[in-house]
Scaffold this motif. Sequence first.
Motif, PDB file in Angstrom:
ATOM      1  N   SER A  59       0.731  -0.867  -0.079  1.00 44.73           N
ATOM      2  CA  SER A  59      -0.580  -0.281   0.480  1.00 44.73           C
ATOM      3  C   SER A  59       0.857   0.742   0.045  1.00 44.73           C
ATOM      4  O   SER A  59       0.374   2.379  -0.421  1.00 44.73           O
ATOM      5  N   THR A  60       2.443   0.934   0.154  1.00 45.93           N
ATOM      6  CA  THR A  60       2.441   2.428   1.081  1.00 45.93           C
ATOM      7  C   THR A  60       3.704   2.918  -0.538  1.00 45.93           C
ATOM      8  O   THR A  60       3.687   3.791  -1.007  1.00 45.93           O
ATOM      9  N   GLN A  61       3.700   1.673  -1.501  1.00 43.51           N
ATOM     10  CA  GLN A  61       4.281   1.944  -2.135  1.00 43.51           C
ATOM     11  C   GLN A  61       3.565   2.170  -3.951  1.00 43.51           C
ATOM     12  O   GLN A  61       3.617   3.137  -4.405  1.00 43.51           O
ATOM     13  N   ILE A  62       2.431   1.802  -3.679  1.00 44.90           N
ATOM     14  CA  ILE A  62       1.053   1.790  -4.919  1.00 44.90           C
ATOM     15  C   ILE A  62       0.770   3.263  -4.115  1.00 44.90           C
ATOM     16  O   ILE A  62       0.611   4.305  -4.916  1.00 44.90           O
ATOM     17  N   ALA A  63       1.021   4.035  -2.933  1.00 47.24           N
ATOM     18  CA  ALA A  63       0.290   5.630  -2.456  1.00 47.24           C
ATOM     19  C   ALA A  63       1.147   6.682  -2.913  1.00 47.24           C
ATOM     20  O   ALA A  63       0.659   7.549  -3.871  1.00 47.24           O
ATOM     21  N   GLN A  64       2.636   5.592  -2.881  1.00 46.00           N
ATOM     22  CA  GLN A  64       3.463   6.988  -3.675  1.00 46.00           C
ATOM     23  C   GLN A  64       3.902   6.960  -5.009  1.00 46.00           C
ATOM     24  O   GLN A  64       3.656   8.193  -4.858  1.00 46.00           O
ATOM     25  N   ALA A  65       3.198   6.096  -5.577  1.00 47.02           N
ATOM     26  CA  ALA A  65       3.360   5.876  -7.089  1.00 47.02           C
ATOM     27  C   ALA A  65       2.242   7.072  -8.040  1.00 47.02           C
ATOM     28  O   ALA A  65       2.737   7.762  -8.113  1.00 47.02           O
ATOM     29  N   ILE A  66       1.479   6.506  -6.990  1.00 44.98           N
ATOM     30  CA  ILE A  66      -0.018   7.672  -6.932  1.00 44.98           C
ATOM     31  C   ILE A  66       0.397   8.707  -7.130  1.00 44.98           C
ATOM     32  O   ILE A  66      -0.088   9.857  -7.971  1.00 44.98           O
ATOM     33  N   ALA A  67       0.912   8.801  -6.036  1.00 47.60           N
ATOM     34  CA  ALA A  67       1.096  10.407  -5.418  1.00 47.60           C
ATOM     35  C   ALA A  67       2.795  11.216  -6.763  1.00 47.60           C
ATOM     36  O   ALA A  67       2.374  12.278  -7.037  1.00 47.60           O
ATOM     37  N   GLU A  68       3.279  10.341  -7.488  1.00 47.00           N
ATOM     38  CA  GLU A  68       3.958  11.094  -8.282  1.00 47.00           C
ATOM     39  C   GLU A  68       3.804  10.950  -9.572  1.00 47.00           C
ATOM     40  O   GLU A  68       4.170  11.656 -10.485  1.00 47.00           O
ATOM     41  N   GLU A  69       2.668  10.502  -9.815  1.00 43.16           N
ATOM     42  CA  GLU A  69       2.434  10.713 -11.445  1.00 43.16           C
ATOM     43  C   GLU A  69       1.300  11.883 -11.741  1.00 43.16           C
ATOM     44  O   GLU A  69       1.134  12.343 -10.804  1.00 43.16           O
ATOM     45  N   PRO A  70       1.502  12.275 -12.833  1.00 40.27           N
ATOM     46  CA  PRO A  70       1.160  13.708 -13.272  1.00 40.27           C
ATOM     47  C   PRO A  70      -0.117  13.628 -13.512  1.00 40.27           C
ATOM     48  O   PRO A  70      -0.820  12.785 -13.174  1.00 40.27           O
ATOM     49  N   THR A  71      -1.045  14.993 -13.142  1.00 42.28           N
ATOM     50  CA  THR A  71      -2.510  15.153 -12.983  1.00 42.28           C
ATOM     51  C   THR A  71      -2.637  15.181 -14.463  1.00 42.28           C
ATOM     52  O   THR A  71      -2.023  15.863 -15.193  1.00 42.28           O
ATOM     53  N   VAL A  72      -3.925  14.486 -14.814  1.00 44.50           N
ATOM     54  CA  VAL A  72      -4.164  14.499 -16.010  1.00 44.50           C
ATOM     55  C   VAL A  72      -5.738  15.464 -16.656  1.00 44.50           C
ATOM     56  O   VAL A  72      -6.098  14.701 -15.762  1.00 44.50           O
ATOM     57  N   LEU A  73      -5.552  16.894 -17.129  1.00 45.71           N
ATOM     58  CA  LEU A  73      -6.491  17.895 -16.963  1.00 45.71           C
ATOM     59  C   LEU A  73      -7.407  17.123 -18.447  1.00 45.71           C
ATOM     60  O   LEU A  73      -6.851  17.073 -19.472  1.00 45.71           O
ATOM     61  N   ALA A  74      -8.333  16.441 -18.407  1.00 42.56           N
ATOM     62  CA  ALA A  74      -9.341  16.117 -19.778  1.00 42.56           C
ATOM     63  C   ALA A  74     -10.262  17.960 -20.355  1.00 42.56           C
ATOM     64  O   ALA A  74      -9.827  18.930 -19.446  1.00 42.56           O
ATOM     65  N   PRO A  75      -9.466  17.795 -21.668  1.00 38.11           N
ATOM     66  CA  PRO A  75     -10.018  18.417 -22.108  1.00 38.11           C
ATOM     67  C   PRO A  75     -11.166  19.101 -22.275  1.00 38.11           C
ATOM     68  O   PRO A  75     -12.932  18.457 -22.075  1.00 38.11           O
ATOM     69  N   ARG A  76     -11.733  20.416 -22.151  1.00 34.86           N
ATOM     70  CA  ARG A  76     -12.881  20.513 -22.537  1.00 34.86           C
ATOM     71  C   ARG A  76     -13.459  20.039 -24.035  1.00 34.86           C
ATOM     72  O   ARG A  76     -13.123  20.316 -24.513  1.00 34.86           O
ATOM     73  N   ARG A  77     -14.993  20.190 -23.524  1.00 33.26           N
ATOM     74  CA  ARG A  77     -15.950  19.848 -24.902  1.00 33.26           C
ATOM     75  C   ARG A  77     -16.172  20.423 -25.996  1.00 33.26           C
ATOM     76  O   ARG A  77     -16.383  21.989 -25.404  1.00 33.26           O
TER      77      ARG A  77
END
Length: 202
Positions: A59-77
Amino acid sequence: MSESKFETVSGLMDNYKQDVEKLDSVLNEQESAQRWENYHLIGDVLRDDTPESIRLDLSTQIAQAIAEEPTVLAPRRNKFIQATKAKVVQLAKPFGQVAIAASAAGLMILGVQTTNVAENEQSVPHQQVIQTYPIAGVADPVSLNYQSPNRAAQKQAYIEQQRRFQALLADHNQQVKLSAVTKEASNNGETQAQEQVEDTPK
């Protein structure tokens, strides 16, 4: 964690005598304790003494990997595309309704015609026509060795036709050879005549 602490953990696993201070420092550190647990698990697997369920704390390794991922912003419709799609759907909807109505009407007509034909067939009994006389008026004998006189005449006519064809083909080949020889002779005659004209004194 330093290399000496790894060696200390490995030595403790191999039952080497270690200093008590080193032992306390290894057991108090989180990374050393994790390594100690991993080494024991490796040893159990090698000795085939693994427990039925292995508890891995990922769980700690997964939480750390999620925190390091960049945020993806969805484009406007795009509002224009949405409006265009809505207009196309509004335009196509009546055509779809007409197509469904036409299909239903066609199936209904087909069903009515089929039931009418079935009712008419039940009212008129079928009469099978059995033809007992041969079409030509004469019954042919049934035998594997019998040849009808027509077949013999047809075979004779075919053989005669092949003979005439072969004779015609041979005549054609002779004509081709003869025309080639005469053409060559006429060409030779023309060249000789030209040579004589050129040789005459002027």
